[in-house]
Design a protein around this motif. Structure first.
Motif, PDB file in Angstrom:
ATOM      1  N   ALA A  35       0.834  -1.207   0.000  1.00 45.69           N
ATOM      2  CA  ALA A  35       0.000   0.000   0.000  1.00 45.69           C
ATOM      3  C   ALA A  35       0.867   1.255   0.000  1.00 45.69           C
ATOM      4  N   SER A  36       1.979   1.220   0.706  1.00 49.73           N
ATOM      5  CA  SER A  36       2.869   2.388   0.750  1.00 49.73           C
ATOM      6  C   SER A  36       3.417   2.710  -0.635  1.00 49.73           C
ATOM      7  N   LEU A  37       3.868   1.688  -1.351  1.00 53.01           N
ATOM      8  CA  LEU A  37       4.397   1.924  -2.696  1.00 53.01           C
ATOM      9  C   LEU A  37       3.278   2.363  -3.654  1.00 53.01           C
ATOM     10  N   ALA A  38       2.110   1.787  -3.496  1.00 53.68           N
ATOM     11  CA  ALA A  38       0.975   2.193  -4.335  1.00 53.68           C
ATOM     12  C   ALA A  38       0.609   3.659  -4.077  1.00 53.68           C
ATOM     13  N   LEU A  39       0.597   4.059  -2.814  1.00 50.01           N
ATOM     14  CA  LEU A  39       0.288   5.459  -2.493  1.00 50.01           C
ATOM     15  C   LEU A  39       1.364   6.400  -3.018  1.00 50.01           C
ATOM     16  N   TRP A  40       2.627   5.999  -2.931  1.00 54.69           N
ATOM     17  CA  TRP A  40       3.698   6.817  -3.487  1.00 54.69           C
ATOM     18  C   TRP A  40       3.531   6.953  -5.008  1.00 54.69           C
ATOM     19  N   VAL A  73      10.614  -0.944  -0.857  1.00 50.23           N
ATOM     20  CA  VAL A  73       9.831   0.298  -0.887  1.00 50.23           C
ATOM     21  C   VAL A  73      10.739   1.498  -0.609  1.00 50.23           C
ATOM     22  N   ALA A  74      11.602   1.377   0.380  1.00 50.93           N
ATOM     23  CA  ALA A  74      12.508   2.485   0.713  1.00 50.93           C
ATOM     24  C   ALA A  74      13.427   2.815  -0.461  1.00 50.93           C
ATOM     25  N   VAL A 100      22.809  10.650 -12.047  1.00 48.67           N
ATOM     26  CA  VAL A 100      22.574   9.376 -12.728  1.00 48.67           C
ATOM     27  C   VAL A 100      23.194   8.204 -11.972  1.00 48.67           C
ATOM     28  N   ILE A 101      24.405   8.335 -11.498  1.00 50.07           N
ATOM     29  CA  ILE A 101      25.068   7.219 -10.804  1.00 50.07           C
ATOM     30  C   ILE A 101      24.355   6.908  -9.489  1.00 50.07           C
ATOM     31  N   HIS A 102      23.936   7.915  -8.748  1.00 51.33           N
ATOM     32  CA  HIS A 102      23.184   7.675  -7.511  1.00 51.33           C
ATOM     33  C   HIS A 102      21.866   6.973  -7.833  1.00 51.33           C
ATOM     34  N   ARG A 103      21.193   7.501  -8.846  1.00 48.70           N
ATOM     35  CA  ARG A 103      19.904   6.918  -9.241  1.00 48.70           C
ATOM     36  C   ARG A 103      20.072   5.474  -9.701  1.00 48.70           C
ATOM     37  N   LEU A 104      21.074   5.223 -10.527  1.00 50.89           N
ATOM     38  CA  LEU A 104      21.339   3.873 -11.021  1.00 50.89           C
ATOM     39  C   LEU A 104      21.669   2.913  -9.882  1.00 50.89           C
ATOM     40  N   SER A 105      22.470   3.379  -8.931  1.00 50.53           N
ATOM     41  CA  SER A 105      22.856   2.529  -7.802  1.00 50.53           C
ATOM     42  C   SER A 105      21.643   2.091  -6.991  1.00 50.53           C
ATOM     43  N   VAL A 106      20.778   3.050  -6.690  1.00 45.83           N
ATOM     44  CA  VAL A 106      19.578   2.733  -5.907  1.00 45.83           C
ATOM     45  C   VAL A 106      18.641   1.848  -6.725  1.00 45.83           C
ATOM     46  N   PHE A 107      18.518   2.130  -8.009  1.00 46.33           N
ATOM     47  CA  PHE A 107      17.684   1.318  -8.894  1.00 46.33           C
ATOM     48  C   PHE A 107      18.190  -0.125  -8.928  1.00 46.33           C
ATOM     49  N   ALA A 108      19.493  -0.299  -9.094  1.00 46.44           N
ATOM     50  CA  ALA A 108      20.081  -1.642  -9.146  1.00 46.44           C
ATOM     51  C   ALA A 108      19.878  -2.376  -7.823  1.00 46.44           C
ATOM     52  N   LEU A 109      20.084  -1.680  -6.715  1.00 41.68           N
ATOM     53  CA  LEU A 109      19.859  -2.309  -5.399  1.00 41.68           C
ATOM     54  C   LEU A 109      18.405  -2.752  -5.248  1.00 41.68           C
ATOM     55  N   SER A 110      17.477  -1.897  -5.669  1.00 45.55           N
ATOM     56  CA  SER A 110      16.065  -2.259  -5.539  1.00 45.55           C
ATOM     57  C   SER A 110      15.737  -3.484  -6.390  1.00 45.55           C
TER      58      SER A 110
END
Length: 143
Positions: free
Chosen positions: A14-19, A99-100, A115-125
């Motif tokens: 629900a948290s991810l859906a609300l986000w 979700v985090a 981009v590198i920060h975004r990619l890192s978090v994307f890859a971790l997720s």
């Protein structure tokens, strides 16, 4: 019979859906502001977004699309965990971590967009959702 822990798997869902719905609201806000500022016209959105649409106006839509792509695997994993009665502390931790990370990815994208920060978090997720599926498949294997 479901346990409170099993039902709790739907809190990160629900948290991810609300986000996702919150990010969806940013799309018309950006488009209306750009229209009022004379940066875009209605026909610029006739087939999605034309090349005339400035990047800052396209950005919320791209973030929204990101929240509809890989997260589908997260939503299904949570439902499978619930239905198969495999919700436990490990899967709950992974679900909240996912979700985090998705929230962090969106916030990076919408703010300073490194981009590198975004990619890192994307890859971790993506790694987290893959681990969730690995755990589920392991538990669902017969014998």
């Amino acid at each position: 019979m479901t346990t409170p822990l099993a039902q709790a798997i739907f809190l990160p869902v629900a948290s991810l859906a609300l986000w996702t719905l919150t990010v969806l609201l940013l799309i018309p806000i950006a488009r209306i502001r750009a229209s009022v500022a004379g940066q875009v016209e209605v026909n610029d959105f006739k087939h999605g977004e034309s090349e005339r649409v400035p990047a800052h106006v396209r950005l919320p839509n791209r973030v929204f699309m990101n929240l509809l792509e890989v997260p589908v695997l997260f939503y299904v994993a949570c439902v499978v965990a619930f239905v198969s009665q495999h919700v436990d502390g490990l899967l709950m931790t992974l679900a909240w971590l996912y979700v985090a990370l998705r929230l962090a990815h969106s916030l990076i994208y919408l703010s300073y967009n490194h981009v590198i920060h975004r990619l890192s978090v994307f890859a971790l997720s993506n790694g987290v959702v893959a681990v969730m599926w690995g755990v589920l498949l392991w538990r669902l294997l017969p014998g």
